[in-house]
Motif scaffolding. Structure first.
Motif, short mmCIF file in Angstrom:
data_model
loop_
_atom_site.label_atom_id
_atom_site.label_comp_id
_atom_site.label_asym_id
_atom_site.label_seq_id
_atom_site.Cartn_x
_atom_site.Cartn_y
_atom_site.Cartn_z
N LEU A 237 0.83 -1.21 0.00
CA LEU A 237 0.00 0.00 0.00
C LEU A 237 0.87 1.25 0.00
CD1 LEU A 237 -2.66 -1.18 2.58
CD2 LEU A 237 -3.17 -0.50 0.23
N ARG A 238 0.51 2.20 -0.86
CA ARG A 238 1.20 3.48 -0.96
C ARG A 238 0.16 4.60 -1.09
NH1 ARG A 238 4.33 0.23 0.25
NH2 ARG A 238 6.40 -0.23 -0.57
N ARG A 239 0.58 5.83 -0.87
CA ARG A 239 -0.34 6.94 -1.02
C ARG A 239 -0.97 6.94 -2.41
NH1 ARG A 239 -3.57 9.57 2.30
NH2 ARG A 239 -2.53 10.06 4.26
N ALA A 240 -2.28 7.04 -2.44
CA ALA A 240 -3.02 6.94 -3.70
C ALA A 240 -2.77 8.16 -4.57
CB ALA A 240 -4.51 6.79 -3.42
N ASP B 163 -2.66 14.07 -5.35
CA ASP B 163 -3.59 15.19 -5.48
C ASP B 163 -4.44 15.24 -4.23
OD1 ASP B 163 -6.12 16.64 -6.30
OD2 ASP B 163 -4.96 16.83 -8.15
N ALA B 164 -4.72 16.46 -3.74
CA ALA B 164 -5.53 16.63 -2.53
C ALA B 164 -6.95 16.14 -2.72
CB ALA B 164 -5.53 18.10 -2.11
N HIS B 165 -7.36 15.93 -3.97
CA HIS B 165 -8.72 15.44 -4.24
C HIS B 165 -8.92 14.03 -3.69
CE1 HIS B 165 -12.43 16.10 -6.50
NE2 HIS B 165 -12.43 14.80 -6.77
N TYR C 124 -4.61 5.41 0.85
CA TYR C 124 -3.54 4.53 0.42
C TYR C 124 -4.15 3.52 -0.56
CZ TYR C 124 -0.52 6.35 4.10
OH TYR C 124 0.24 7.17 4.89
N SER C 125 -3.34 3.07 -1.51
CA SER C 125 -3.88 2.14 -2.49
C SER C 125 -2.79 1.21 -3.02
CB SER C 125 -4.52 2.89 -3.66
OG SER C 125 -3.53 3.53 -4.45
N LEU D 31 -7.26 2.06 1.25
CA LEU D 31 -7.23 2.15 2.70
C LEU D 31 -7.31 3.61 3.11
CD1 LEU D 31 -6.78 0.61 5.44
CD2 LEU D 31 -4.35 1.11 5.12
N TYR D 32 -8.28 3.93 3.99
CA TYR D 32 -8.51 5.30 4.43
C TYR D 32 -8.33 5.38 5.95
CZ TYR D 32 -10.91 5.89 -0.10
OH TYR D 32 -11.22 5.93 -1.43
N TYR D 33 -7.50 6.32 6.39
CA TYR D 33 -7.34 6.62 7.81
C TYR D 33 -8.16 7.86 8.16
CZ TYR D 33 -3.53 3.22 8.22
OH TYR D 33 -2.80 2.07 8.26
#
Length: 355
Positions: free
Chosen positions: A181-184, A197-199, A203-204, A241-243
């Motif tokens: 998993l890495r930042r989407a 992008d802030a949109h 993580y994905s 994955l969302y925190y």
């Protein structure tokens, strides 16, 4: 190409049976072939089949998972927790395995410890007898899309399905992909590339077909069937994955013609006709999937599936399919996401086009 390597190469064995499963009607034969691998000592095959068959063939699943756990397979011990829940509680050997698994940095150690604390103890493992004829009914593990369907919208079609993916399969999928998993990133249709992008704050990761095993291929097949199509039309399976504070702001999953990359993509592979989602966990606050133009929200329980169409009857992008992942307030949220194309994607599930 893979068959000559089958006796000596574990990766070839996995890829071979996944390829078999992707053929029309090939899933039952793939399960039987994988069972042969497990009987010959392939620990990974035993884990995958143990997870896959946990609900439909509990005795067969139990014996496969117990054997793999005794060979040191942590994911097998985690899956055995579901058997403990159904058959009286934790037995000493399993409790020992699970404490060892949690100490290794198992990504779902938090939920694992919570489940262990809430479970009764028993003095010995359950006795589950496997009937010989049970092995002839392994094809019943094939998924169906008809159970527990709720229509949330007729136009566009938005459907919810309860309990389509087993809890053990959800845990297995999450634990398998967690290290990747890495930042989407967000796709830019002008350049055809992705960037932060802030949109989209999440993580994905994604799983190409060549990395799927039968347990994961079944999830993809189930998600595709719920959307009314076959896994042949699926892009790579994505895990999100969302925190707390993470969200995905309003967006469309389909392409729009732009006389550039998106238009070329549409011509080559067709539209992303539908989207299919699986809720992989529970216990979080917020995080609903919302369709703001329809005033519809969905927050599935673990193993539930949501499908929705991205295009109108004439194939144009449907503005009513605009949706968003609402901010997570507490805990963490995990989803599996699958885009289904109008045409079969290219090699390994990646959309391809002519330059």
């Amino acid at each position: 190409m893979l068959e000559p390597m089958e006796p000596s190469n574990a990766i070839a064995r996995r890829m071979l049976t996944t390829a078999m499963a992707l053929r029309p009607g090939g899933f039952p034969d793939a399960i039987r072939r994988r069972l042969e691998h497990a009987r010959k000592g392939d620990r990974d095959a035993a884990v995958q089949l143990g997870v896959l068959l946990l609900d439909s063939h509990p005795a067969q699943s139990f014996h496969l998972l117990q054997g793999a756990a005794r060979q040191g397979a942590g994911l097998a011990a985690a899956a055995l927790l579901h058997h403990a829940r159904n058959h009286g509680g934790l037995w000493p050997e399993l409790e020992h395995w699970l404490f060892g698994l949690a100490a290794t940095g198992y990504p779902l150690a938090g939920p694992l410890k919570t489940a262990m604390a809430e479970m009764p103890r028993t003095s010995r493992a359950p006795v589950l007898t496997t009937a010989p004829e049970e092995l002839e009914r392994l094809d019943t593990a094939w998924p169906t899309s008809e159970a527990s369907r709720t229509t949330l919208s007729e136009t566009p079609s938005i459907q919810s399905y309860n309990a389509m993916v087993s809890h053990a399969s959800c845990d297995y999928l999450l634990a398998t992909v967690w290290p990747t998993l890495r930042r989407a990133e967000v796709f830019d249709p002008v350049s055809g590339r992705t960037s932060l992008d802030a949109h989209r704050k999440a993580y994905s990761t994604s799983i190409p077909r060549s990395f799927q095993d039968l347990a994961i291929a079944r999830i993809v097949a189930c998600m595709s069937a719920c959307a009314g199509t076959s896994a042949a039309f699926a892009e790579n399976l994505a895990i999100l994955l969302y925190y707390p504070g993470d969200e995905y702001k309003p967006h469309l999953d389909c392409f729009t013609s732009d006389d550039g990359w998106a238009s070329a993509e549409l011509a080559a592979q067709g539209q992303r006709r539908a989207t299919s989602l699986v809720s992989l966990n529970g216990g979080y606050g917020g995080g609903e999937t919302k369709f703001p133009r329809l005033d519809i929200s969905w927050r599935g329980k673990k193993g539930d599936v949501l499908t929705f169409n991205n295009v109108t009857g004439d194939g144009a992008a449907d503005p009513l399919s605009l949706h968003q992942g609402m901010p997570v307030i507490s805990g963490w949220k995990a989803l599996a996401s699958l885009w289904l194309r109008e045409q079969i994607p290219g090699t390994d599930g990646v959309a391809q086009r002519a330059d």
